[in-house]
Design a protein around this motif. Structure first.
Motif, mmCIF file in Angstrom:
data_model
loop_
_atom_site.group_PDB
_atom_site.id
_atom_site.type_symbol
_atom_site.label_atom_id
_atom_site.label_comp_id
_atom_site.label_asym_id
_atom_site.label_seq_id
_atom_site.Cartn_x
_atom_site.Cartn_y
_atom_site.Cartn_z
ATOM 1 N N LEU A 55 1.821 -10.011 0.980
ATOM 2 C CA LEU A 55 1.335 -8.734 0.433
ATOM 3 C C LEU A 55 0.450 -8.987 -0.778
ATOM 4 O O LEU A 55 -0.613 -8.370 -0.927
ATOM 5 C CB LEU A 55 2.513 -7.828 0.040
ATOM 6 C CG LEU A 55 3.298 -7.193 1.185
ATOM 7 C CD1 LEU A 55 4.546 -6.507 0.642
ATOM 8 C CD2 LEU A 55 2.440 -6.212 1.960
ATOM 9 N N SER A 56 0.873 -9.903 -1.640
ATOM 10 C CA SER A 56 0.103 -10.253 -2.830
ATOM 11 C C SER A 56 -1.241 -10.867 -2.445
ATOM 12 O O SER A 56 -2.287 -10.536 -3.024
ATOM 13 C CB SER A 56 0.915 -11.219 -3.688
ATOM 14 O OG SER A 56 0.158 -11.682 -4.764
ATOM 15 N N SER A 57 -1.240 -11.747 -1.458
ATOM 16 C CA SER A 57 -2.482 -12.359 -0.983
ATOM 17 C C SER A 57 -3.429 -11.304 -0.423
ATOM 18 O O SER A 57 -4.627 -11.319 -0.710
ATOM 19 C CB SER A 57 -2.182 -13.392 0.106
ATOM 20 O OG SER A 57 -1.427 -14.448 -0.409
ATOM 21 N N ARG A 60 -5.006 -9.425 -3.274
ATOM 22 C CA ARG A 60 -6.043 -10.233 -3.938
ATOM 23 C C ARG A 60 -7.304 -10.318 -3.085
ATOM 24 O O ARG A 60 -8.415 -10.175 -3.584
ATOM 25 C CB ARG A 60 -5.527 -11.646 -4.222
ATOM 26 C CG ARG A 60 -4.645 -11.747 -5.454
ATOM 27 C CD ARG A 60 -4.408 -13.206 -5.880
ATOM 28 N NE ARG A 60 -4.137 -14.139 -4.795
ATOM 29 C CZ ARG A 60 -2.949 -14.359 -4.246
ATOM 30 N NH1 ARG A 60 -1.891 -13.709 -4.701
ATOM 31 N NH2 ARG A 60 -2.795 -15.234 -3.269
ATOM 32 N N PHE A 61 -7.123 -10.536 -1.793
ATOM 33 C CA PHE A 61 -8.271 -10.665 -0.902
ATOM 34 C C PHE A 61 -9.078 -9.366 -0.867
ATOM 35 O O PHE A 61 -10.305 -9.390 -0.924
ATOM 36 C CB PHE A 61 -7.835 -11.015 0.522
ATOM 37 C CG PHE A 61 -7.298 -12.410 0.685
ATOM 38 C CD1 PHE A 61 -7.339 -13.343 -0.344
ATOM 39 C CD2 PHE A 61 -6.756 -12.809 1.890
ATOM 40 C CE1 PHE A 61 -6.848 -14.634 -0.184
ATOM 41 C CE2 PHE A 61 -6.265 -14.096 2.066
ATOM 42 C CZ PHE A 61 -6.305 -15.006 1.031
ATOM 43 N N GLN A 62 -8.386 -8.248 -0.795
ATOM 44 C CA GLN A 62 -9.083 -6.956 -0.722
ATOM 45 C C GLN A 62 -9.773 -6.626 -2.045
ATOM 46 O O GLN A 62 -10.838 -6.030 -2.051
ATOM 47 C CB GLN A 62 -8.107 -5.856 -0.312
ATOM 48 C CG GLN A 62 -7.666 -5.995 1.133
ATOM 49 C CD GLN A 62 -6.585 -5.012 1.544
ATOM 50 O OE1 GLN A 62 -5.779 -4.582 0.722
ATOM 51 N NE2 GLN A 62 -6.556 -4.658 2.812
ATOM 52 N N ALA A 63 -9.169 -7.034 -3.155
ATOM 53 C CA ALA A 63 -9.755 -6.749 -4.474
ATOM 54 C C ALA A 63 -10.944 -7.648 -4.780
ATOM 55 O O ALA A 63 -11.914 -7.208 -5.402
ATOM 56 C CB ALA A 63 -8.694 -6.892 -5.566
ATOM 57 N N SER A 64 -10.900 -8.899 -4.330
ATOM 58 C CA SER A 64 -11.962 -9.847 -4.699
ATOM 59 C C SER A 64 -13.248 -9.616 -3.917
ATOM 60 O O SER A 64 -14.338 -9.804 -4.455
ATOM 61 C CB SER A 64 -11.492 -11.288 -4.493
ATOM 62 O OG SER A 64 -11.509 -11.626 -3.119
ATOM 63 N N ILE A 72 -9.063 -11.640 6.020
ATOM 64 C CA ILE A 72 -8.235 -10.468 5.688
ATOM 65 C C ILE A 72 -7.406 -10.057 6.901
ATOM 66 O O ILE A 72 -6.216 -9.749 6.770
ATOM 67 C CB ILE A 72 -9.122 -9.313 5.173
ATOM 68 C CG1 ILE A 72 -9.712 -9.696 3.808
ATOM 69 C CG2 ILE A 72 -8.326 -8.018 5.085
ATOM 70 C CD1 ILE A 72 -10.712 -8.718 3.250
ATOM 71 N N GLU A 73 -7.992 -10.088 8.080
ATOM 72 C CA GLU A 73 -7.260 -9.715 9.296
ATOM 73 C C GLU A 73 -6.117 -10.689 9.564
ATOM 74 O O GLU A 73 -5.019 -10.282 9.931
ATOM 75 C CB GLU A 73 -8.208 -9.647 10.496
ATOM 76 C CG GLU A 73 -7.538 -9.171 11.766
ATOM 77 C CD GLU A 73 -6.891 -7.794 11.655
ATOM 78 O OE1 GLU A 73 -5.935 -7.545 12.414
ATOM 79 O OE2 GLU A 73 -7.305 -6.965 10.816
ATOM 80 N N ARG A 76 -3.369 -9.807 7.259
ATOM 81 C CA ARG A 76 -2.681 -8.595 7.739
ATOM 82 C C ARG A 76 -1.712 -8.939 8.873
ATOM 83 O O ARG A 76 -0.603 -8.416 8.935
ATOM 84 C CB ARG A 76 -3.696 -7.564 8.227
ATOM 85 C CG ARG A 76 -4.290 -6.740 7.160
ATOM 86 C CD ARG A 76 -5.004 -5.510 7.747
ATOM 87 N NE ARG A 76 -5.594 -4.766 6.662
ATOM 88 C CZ ARG A 76 -6.893 -4.694 6.418
ATOM 89 N NH1 ARG A 76 -7.753 -5.292 7.215
ATOM 90 N NH2 ARG A 76 -7.346 -3.994 5.400
ATOM 91 N N LEU A 77 -2.156 -9.803 9.776
ATOM 92 C CA LEU A 77 -1.285 -10.223 10.880
ATOM 93 C C LEU A 77 -0.061 -10.981 10.355
ATOM 94 O O LEU A 77 1.046 -10.817 10.875
ATOM 95 C CB LEU A 77 -2.062 -11.083 11.876
ATOM 96 C CG LEU A 77 -3.119 -10.351 12.701
ATOM 97 C CD1 LEU A 77 -3.962 -11.338 13.501
ATOM 98 C CD2 LEU A 77 -2.486 -9.314 13.609
ATOM 99 N N ASN A 78 -0.257 -11.802 9.330
ATOM 100 C CA ASN A 78 0.883 -12.507 8.718
ATOM 101 C C ASN A 78 1.848 -11.533 8.069
ATOM 102 O O ASN A 78 3.070 -11.708 8.161
ATOM 103 C CB ASN A 78 0.392 -13.531 7.691
ATOM 104 C CG ASN A 78 -0.189 -14.764 8.331
ATOM 105 O OD1 ASN A 78 0.183 -15.127 9.431
ATOM 106 N ND2 ASN A 78 -1.136 -15.404 7.657
ATOM 107 N N VAL A 79 1.319 -10.504 7.406
ATOM 108 C CA VAL A 79 2.180 -9.472 6.813
ATOM 109 C C VAL A 79 3.007 -8.824 7.914
ATOM 110 O O VAL A 79 4.231 -8.669 7.780
ATOM 111 C CB VAL A 79 1.341 -8.407 6.054
ATOM 112 C CG1 VAL A 79 2.176 -7.173 5.736
ATOM 113 C CG2 VAL A 79 0.748 -8.996 4.781
#
Length: 168
Positions: A55-57, A60-64, A72-73, A76-79
């Motif tokens: 979730l943290s990753s 960060r990815f979405q913010a950067s 990013i996908e 999301r799949l890992n989440v």
């Protein structure tokens, strides 16, 4: 009689300890998503930590804005994979959502009632150690029940399958 399609058997998918057993008992009515017990199992530690890390990753990815849509996908799949892992261990969607929203680690896993129901069996007490597969609770949703009736042969001709009846 209880409609057997509305019986819930809450079995432990992990081994662990009962940290807290609710005040409920056999014969009690519990509401949907009411906490029945709080358990601890070391089997939850790694998946919860991994879920929080993913979730943290993702945050960060979405913010950067530097990561590719593919990265990013994959995150999301890992989440989603860790959500499934937590579900398979017995964590409720309610508690998974709370972890997502609060971004807080917890050792206390809440066993929740899957429906407003009647407790048929409670097999736990505070401090108890339990093994994988133990039936913690057996619940019955009583919104629909079966009425079993014996009829005399001469009365049977007046009753037909699917017919509505009034029971007093």
């Amino acid at each position: 009689a209880v409609d057997e399609r509305l019986i819930y058997r809450l079995n432990a998918a992990v081994e662990g300890w009962i940290r807290e057993a609710g005040d409920n008992s056999t014969g009690s009515v519990v509401k949907k998503d009411e906490t029945l017990a709080i358990i601890y199992s070391p089997e939850f530690i790694a998946p919860i930590q991994a879920y929080l890390y993913m979730l943290s990753s993702l945050d960060r990815f979405q913010a950067s804005g530097k990561e590719t849509p593919a990265q990013i996908e994959i995150t999301r799949l890992n989440v989603q994979q860790y959500i499934e892992s937590l579900r398979n261990l017995g964590m409720s969607d309610v508690q998974i959502k709370e972890i997502e929203q609060g971004r807080q680690y917890t050792e206390n896993i809440r066993v929740l009632a899957p429906a407003t129901s009647f407790i048929l069996a409670r097999n736990i007490s505070t401090g108890q150690r339990f093994e994988r597969g133990l039936e913690l609770y057996r619940l019955a949703d009583l919104r629909r029940v079966w009425v079993l009736a014996d009829l005399f042969e001469n009365e049977a001709q007046h009753i037909h399958p699917g017919e509505k009846v009034k029971v007093i």
